[in-house]
Structure formats: structure tokens, C-alpha cells
Design a protein around this motif. Sequence first.
Motif: not given
Length: 442
Positions: A300-304
Motif C-alpha cells: 500500500s506504499l505507492d497509494r500512500a
Amino acid sequence: MAAEPSTIQPDEPSYIDYEAFLSPDFSPAQFANTLVVSTNNPNDTPLDLSTPLSRVLFDAQEVDSHIDLLTTRSAVPLLEYTRAQNEASQRIVSELDTQIKSLDDSYKQLEREVIDKHAEADEVRQVALRLWETLRLGRSVGRCLQLGRQLEVQQSELGGPGSKEDHGALVRCSYTILSLREVLDATGPGEEGHGLGKVDAIRSLQDAVISPIERSVRETAERFVREFSIPNNTTFAQGEEAKAKLESAMAALYLLSPTHGVKPDRWSPRLLLTALDNYIRSALQTSITSLSRSLGQLPSLDRALYDVTSKCQNIIALEIILHATKPPAHPLLPAASPHKHPSLIQPLLAHLETGSLASYFWRTIASSLASRVQDIVNRGGVVARSLKSNKANVGDAIRQAVINGSQPPGAFATGRNKEKAAEANWDREIAVMVGSVTNNLR
């Protein structure tokens, strides 16, 4: 008038030392002590007081005889002198009676012609003053009621949620509220608002109109600031509309910031600074929470990071608007007072103690991420190993997020803004953000 009788000297000399008795330094106790000592042997016990007592009695009798002799010989001159004094006194009293009667008559005439008329004139003056005060108060009440009606009309132009809102009405309402403040706060003797607090209509106006509308205007302006957002797909026209809406909200909060009882050199747009500070802190809190969670769930890092980039671009847009917005003219503050700044960005930067909002955004996030990464590493497990093994990829993703987030959104990436973005150097912010994660992955 008879002459004062001359002092009559006795025929025979007296053995009494009158000069000693008449001296200012004469002491009866000392005289008695000297007399007793001179007529007794100090070693005798008891002392003989009959001799000094007889001496004193004899001296007193001598003085009495001398007084009797003087009064007997001078009786006729004394009586003549007293008679002359009485006749002179009677003539003086007679003359004074005439003068006092004349003065009495003059005072009564003065009382009739001046004092009584002055009292009547003073009553008329009091009536005139009270009529003038009533007229002044009536004008002030009329002005306040007119401004109150104007404020109600302007609020209706503002609209509300679900309908088309005229954000320009925020500024118009704010100026009307300031006009009302100018009157209602001028409560000193002789000032326009003196005595208005005792008028029922004004108290009702404050409770039913001014206070609710001012609260509504403030809350609407704060909501406009809170909802400010420039997504990447925003068109230029939409960006201009969002900018104009934010400018109206900021102008309203600037104008409505309290001024009563605050010295001009200490005044600051408190409501505006609070709203902008809350906006930035909300963006920071959301970003920190999202990034902290994503570091434990790397997919979920990219979305965050995308969300954090959007938040920073909104702050960049806010900074651009603040730089371009001059403080509105404030009718309750001196034009040349120290509060005046070239644009609205200066008081906010001073409040946050920073030179750039974007830099403040990234550095604040970095200071929170470091402790989050340390917690993950200290707990160990799959999450810590995954984060360490992807250290380089995470660092690159954060670096790119800082670069992208530090650019103005598309609707603002034109002209001078684009040039300034190209000239900006974000190496320090990149190093701080990347270091807050990678430096703790060991």
C-alpha cells in the motif's frame, strides 16, 4: 481721636527686678530654687521655707501696690482713651452699616439679573444637551439597524451547502460586521457607540443578527479553507474558482480576527492563522498516519505516497495563493501599522517558524516517520525483514514522491509558478525524508 496715654513711671524706685521677671527666659522653678538656696544652708534639715515664702509674698504685695498706684494716677487718661475708642468704633460701625446695606442691595440685584437667569439658562442647556444626546443615540441606533439589515441581505447572498455559494459575500459580510464593530466598540463618552448597550433594539440586534451571522461567516470561511483541494485533473478554470473561493475565505478570516483591546503593533490575523494552521496540520496528520501504516504494509506504499504527494501539492498551491494575495484593507487598523505585510504568506511563515510550507511539510513528516520505522525494526518479524530487503525501492519511491509533491498542481503549473518550481532545490527535503526511513533500516 485721643492719643494713647504714655507710660507713667512711679515716683520712687522699686527694688523689684522687673526686667528679670519679664525676660522670655524666666523660669519660676529656677527662681524659687535660687531663693530657697540663698535663704538657707544647704546642709540644714529640714529647710526653712518661711523666709523665702515671706519674701515672695512681700514682692507680690509690692507689685500689687505699684499697680494700684499706677491705675489711680492714670484713671482719667485711661477713661478718656476708652471713651475716644468707643466713639471711633461707633462711627466705623455706622459707616459699615451703610456700606453693607448698599452691598446687600447690589447682591440682590445681581441675584435677580444674573444668578436666577443663569439657573434658567442652565436648565435650558441641560435640556438641549439631553436632546442632542438622544438625537445622537437615535442616529447611532438607526445606523446599526441599517447595517444589520444590510448584513442579513449579504448573508442571504452567501447561500449555503447544496446551493450555489457566492463566496464574495463572505468579504462583504465581513466589512459590514467591521462597520458594526466600529460603532458598537466606541463606547467612550462622546463616541458614536456611547450608550448603545442600554438600548433594547441594539441588544436584540447583537443577539439575533450580528453574533449568529458573524459565527456563520467565520464557520463558512473556515470550511472553505478546510475543503481547499486542487486535484491533478483540475482544469485551469476550476483552479481559478478554487483560488477565488479560498481568497474570499482568507480575507474574511483576516478581517474578522479580533482587534478590540489589541495594540496595532501586536495584532495578528488570529482567525486566519488558526484556520491555515489547522489545514496544514490536518494534511500532516493524515499523511503521517497513511505513511506509517503503509510502511508496515508495503503493497500500500505507492497509494500512500500518492496521497501524500497530493496533500503536499495542495499545500504548494496554498503557498502560491498566499504569496499572490495582499492583505485586505482593514478599516479598524492604521494603514501604516506594523501588521501590514506585502502578502498573506509572511504572517503564516512567521507563525510556523519556517521559510517554506513545502519544506515544513516534508520535515515534519520525516520527524514522525523515523520513530515509526524504529518501532517496526525493534519488533522484528516479517514486516521488518520485508522493509529492510526493500530498503532501496522504498527510498527511491519516497524520493520520487518528494520531487512530485514539491511541484505545483497542474492548474497552477503555469508561467511564473512553473519557473519557480524548476529553480527550486529540494535536495535537503529529499535527504531528510529518505533518511528518516533508510537510516533506521540497519
